[in-house]
Design an enzyme around this catalytic site. Sequence first.
Site, short mmCIF file in Angstrom:
data_model
loop_
_atom_site.label_atom_id
_atom_site.label_comp_id
_atom_site.label_asym_id
_atom_site.label_seq_id
_atom_site.Cartn_x
_atom_site.Cartn_y
_atom_site.Cartn_z
N ARG A 57 -5.58 2.36 -12.98
CA ARG A 57 -4.19 2.48 -12.52
C ARG A 57 -3.57 1.14 -12.18
O ARG A 57 -4.14 0.33 -11.46
CB ARG A 57 -4.13 3.41 -11.31
CG ARG A 57 -2.70 3.67 -10.83
CD ARG A 57 -2.66 4.69 -9.73
NE ARG A 57 -2.98 6.02 -10.22
CZ ARG A 57 -3.86 6.84 -9.66
NH1 ARG A 57 -4.55 6.44 -8.62
NH2 ARG A 57 -4.07 8.04 -10.14
N ARG A 61 -11.25 -3.69 -14.20
CA ARG A 61 -10.15 -4.60 -13.88
C ARG A 61 -10.67 -6.02 -14.01
O ARG A 61 -11.79 -6.32 -13.59
CB ARG A 61 -9.63 -4.41 -12.45
CG ARG A 61 -9.14 -3.01 -12.12
CD ARG A 61 -8.54 -2.98 -10.72
NE ARG A 61 -8.41 -1.63 -10.20
CZ ARG A 61 -7.38 -0.83 -10.43
NH1 ARG A 61 -6.39 -1.25 -11.20
NH2 ARG A 61 -7.32 0.38 -9.90
N TYR A 111 -12.49 -9.70 -1.97
CA TYR A 111 -13.16 -8.44 -1.71
C TYR A 111 -14.63 -8.70 -1.41
O TYR A 111 -15.26 -9.55 -2.04
CB TYR A 111 -13.11 -7.51 -2.93
CG TYR A 111 -11.74 -7.02 -3.35
CD1 TYR A 111 -10.57 -7.51 -2.78
CD2 TYR A 111 -11.63 -6.06 -4.35
CE1 TYR A 111 -9.33 -7.05 -3.19
CE2 TYR A 111 -10.38 -5.59 -4.76
CZ TYR A 111 -9.24 -6.10 -4.18
OH TYR A 111 -8.01 -5.64 -4.59
N HIS A 145 -15.65 3.72 -14.34
CA HIS A 145 -15.46 2.88 -13.16
C HIS A 145 -16.69 2.04 -12.86
O HIS A 145 -16.66 1.17 -11.99
CB HIS A 145 -15.12 3.80 -11.96
CG HIS A 145 -14.72 3.08 -10.73
ND1 HIS A 145 -15.50 3.07 -9.58
CD2 HIS A 145 -13.62 2.35 -10.43
CE1 HIS A 145 -14.90 2.37 -8.64
NE2 HIS A 145 -13.75 1.92 -9.12
N ARG A 154 -14.25 2.35 4.99
CA ARG A 154 -13.07 1.52 5.19
C ARG A 154 -11.77 2.34 5.23
O ARG A 154 -10.91 2.12 6.06
CB ARG A 154 -12.95 0.48 4.07
CG ARG A 154 -11.80 -0.50 4.27
CD ARG A 154 -11.47 -1.24 2.99
NE ARG A 154 -10.70 -0.41 2.07
CZ ARG A 154 -10.88 -0.38 0.76
NH1 ARG A 154 -11.82 -1.11 0.21
NH2 ARG A 154 -10.12 0.39 -0.02
N HIS A 158 -15.35 -3.71 0.22
CA HIS A 158 -15.33 -2.99 -1.06
C HIS A 158 -16.73 -2.59 -1.53
O HIS A 158 -16.86 -1.79 -2.46
CB HIS A 158 -14.67 -3.88 -2.12
CG HIS A 158 -14.29 -3.18 -3.38
ND1 HIS A 158 -14.98 -3.34 -4.57
CD2 HIS A 158 -13.28 -2.31 -3.65
CE1 HIS A 158 -14.41 -2.60 -5.51
NE2 HIS A 158 -13.39 -1.97 -4.98
N ASN A 205 0.83 -1.21 0.00
CA ASN A 205 0.00 0.00 0.00
C ASN A 205 0.86 1.26 0.00
O ASN A 205 0.58 2.23 -0.72
CB ASN A 205 -0.91 0.02 1.23
CG ASN A 205 -2.07 -0.95 1.13
OD1 ASN A 205 -2.33 -1.52 0.07
ND2 ASN A 205 -2.76 -1.15 2.23
#
Length: 728
Positions: free
Chosen positions: A438, A408, A501, A468, A597, A625, A57
């Site tokens: 990204r 993704r 997730y 997204h 979160r 998520h 991270n």
Amino acid sequence: MIQAMPSAPTVDFKDPAYYFNRELSWLAFNQRVLHEGLDDRTPLLERLKFLAIFCSNLDEFFMVRVAGLKQQVEANVTKLTADGRTPSQQLKEISKSLRPLVYQQNQVFEYVLKEKLADEGIFLNDYVDLSQEERQYLHQFYDDHIFPVLTPLAVDPSHPFPYISNLSLNLGVVVRDPDTDEELFARVKVPPTLPRFVALPEDVCQPDPNKPWLWTGVPLEQVIAHNLASLFPGMIIQECHLFRVTRNADIAVEEDEADDLLLAIEEELRKRRVGKSAVRLEINASTPKNIRDRLMTDLGLEEIDVYDIDGLLGLKDLFFFLSLPAPHLKDEPWASVIPPRLKHVYEFVDGDEDGRVQQEGIDIFTLIRQGDILVHHPYQSFTASVQQFITQAAYDPHVLTIKMTLYRTSGDSPIVNALIAAAENGKQVAVLVELKARFDEENNINWARKLEQYGVHVVYGLVGLKTHTKTVLVVRQEGPDIRRYVHIGTGNYNPKTAKLYTDLGLITCRPELGNDLTNLFNFLTGYSRQKDYQKLLVAPVNMRERMVAMIEREADHCLNGGTGRIVAKMNSLVDTQIIRALYAASQAGVQIDLIVRGICCLRPGVENVSENIRVISVIGRLLEHSRIFYFHNGGEEEIYIGSADWMSRNLTRRVEAVVPVEQPDLKQELQSILGILLADNRQAWELQPDGTYVQRRPASPEQSQSSQAIFTAQAIAETTEDPELRSV
């Protein structure tokens, strides 16, 4: 609009005192991740995993966020954030806040976890502590496997300082020429193509037969450091020190000037690999000042950018230890279950030369027509629900069109393979592949090219916007009619991350949602300028406006003598317009619970501003998520799920979709999920008015309520009652 309460004091919601800094809030999130590695209630190898996640991270944080702040400083940007800080001030506070965390991470690994690993028969040893036999084995291993791939690079007037690739481990070596007595500097890159840890065979390390033994090894860089003489024959090795460099890895493309976005992104990826400016130097704490200063100068860094590490560098490599066969040191494994509504759905299996054939059962479209389906991953199987929906659409002879957004997906994506099969089966397939996701840019470029090869219509998104949203539209011929089926979710179409997730998805054939999604895809692939939707909240079209209106509606209920209640779950809360609306609602008496979160810039518990707002963060085995938004609405409750966080980037610079869940049983299920999360006293942290987080602790182990454990137990209970629900 909200009217001011007669008794409410006048408050300037633009006051920086009412906001937490985004970057410092993110560091607080990563501190909570680190805590999972410090918590002795976490299984031992899972503790290593959380240390690795903490490090990974941080790498991304420096590559993107710190790099961006440095660029602002270089450009003399002095604009203040909502919390009143300049870019330069933020960099200083990041450095000050982060150093104790990095120190804590390394101390717990070196002096706590390594000992616990040894107690379990896992030995990560230092080279200096090895026996002569172990050293002889490693010397031969070095000659056979390591030496051939090493490249020493001298640094002198005829050899400029070499390029140091992003996140690579390197040895800075000082050698002395015995003929001239001159000290010289060289750099040796630790090969990323080799395993970070070199294992010692059992017959070499000879473990104590009376104690447990599983694995013994040494860091690769130590093996190299103690065998450098072969790289510098005739020289005297004076010293060597390990260091690691982080570089700016963000991608900036002038989309309106790019003739081909795919090629433009590829060029930026090449620049990322070749290297942008350095933003961080991690170095062994024992490195002398002259070496440290030399590296800082050659990399263009200052003291604030240097982090001294007392121990192992690059702890993200600790992920390796999760591969060891030690189930007693890991979380108990479990498998996702088939959603009860889908247990009799047929599957496609490999057939003869004519292709795939279907097993007996009900087609998924029949079940969707009987009622909406809500899926909760990973407790309920992504493969048996969303992936099955797309696969059946690909092979169903009545399906005419499939449209989908891909942000993704996995490297060997069955989703992409299903879309290719659909195109080969003569269906019209259109896919928006977001090239600007990204660190997934290269993967998405490869998928885009593959899809195009098979005749899929591929678009790359909209200029200035990241797509997204997580949406699928299936158009099916049913007799004389056309029916549209949709999936709208909170997570990516990635079967691998769907196991790690927590996410939600709605599968439905409600006509108004089919119409909305048709308009959304026309907006994404054509020149549509749809300004409103029947049901969907779409960013950047109407989402912020509608969200603010629903927050204000709760305040109006309170001001008119009713009850106001908001519960919202998301990854991050940053958007100042949303925060100001929440403050005003709190002043009006609305009871607000936020499950955030990560980043939270809202300051809860401030008298006369946010005393009716509570914020918790849930950090556990699974990455929270899903996004859920609940509004009491005077008893006519509304609840939404979707892809968007309450962040400015999501609401203004991304295409997002949030959908109302209207079927009563599914609304009740979502409210139950929120209730279980809010009652968590095992993995939940409460945000305090001063910005600190306090972990909830049960009064006794018997009173522990882990939301993730409860959801897992509920799923397992379903399989106990009905074994057919066990996922394959």
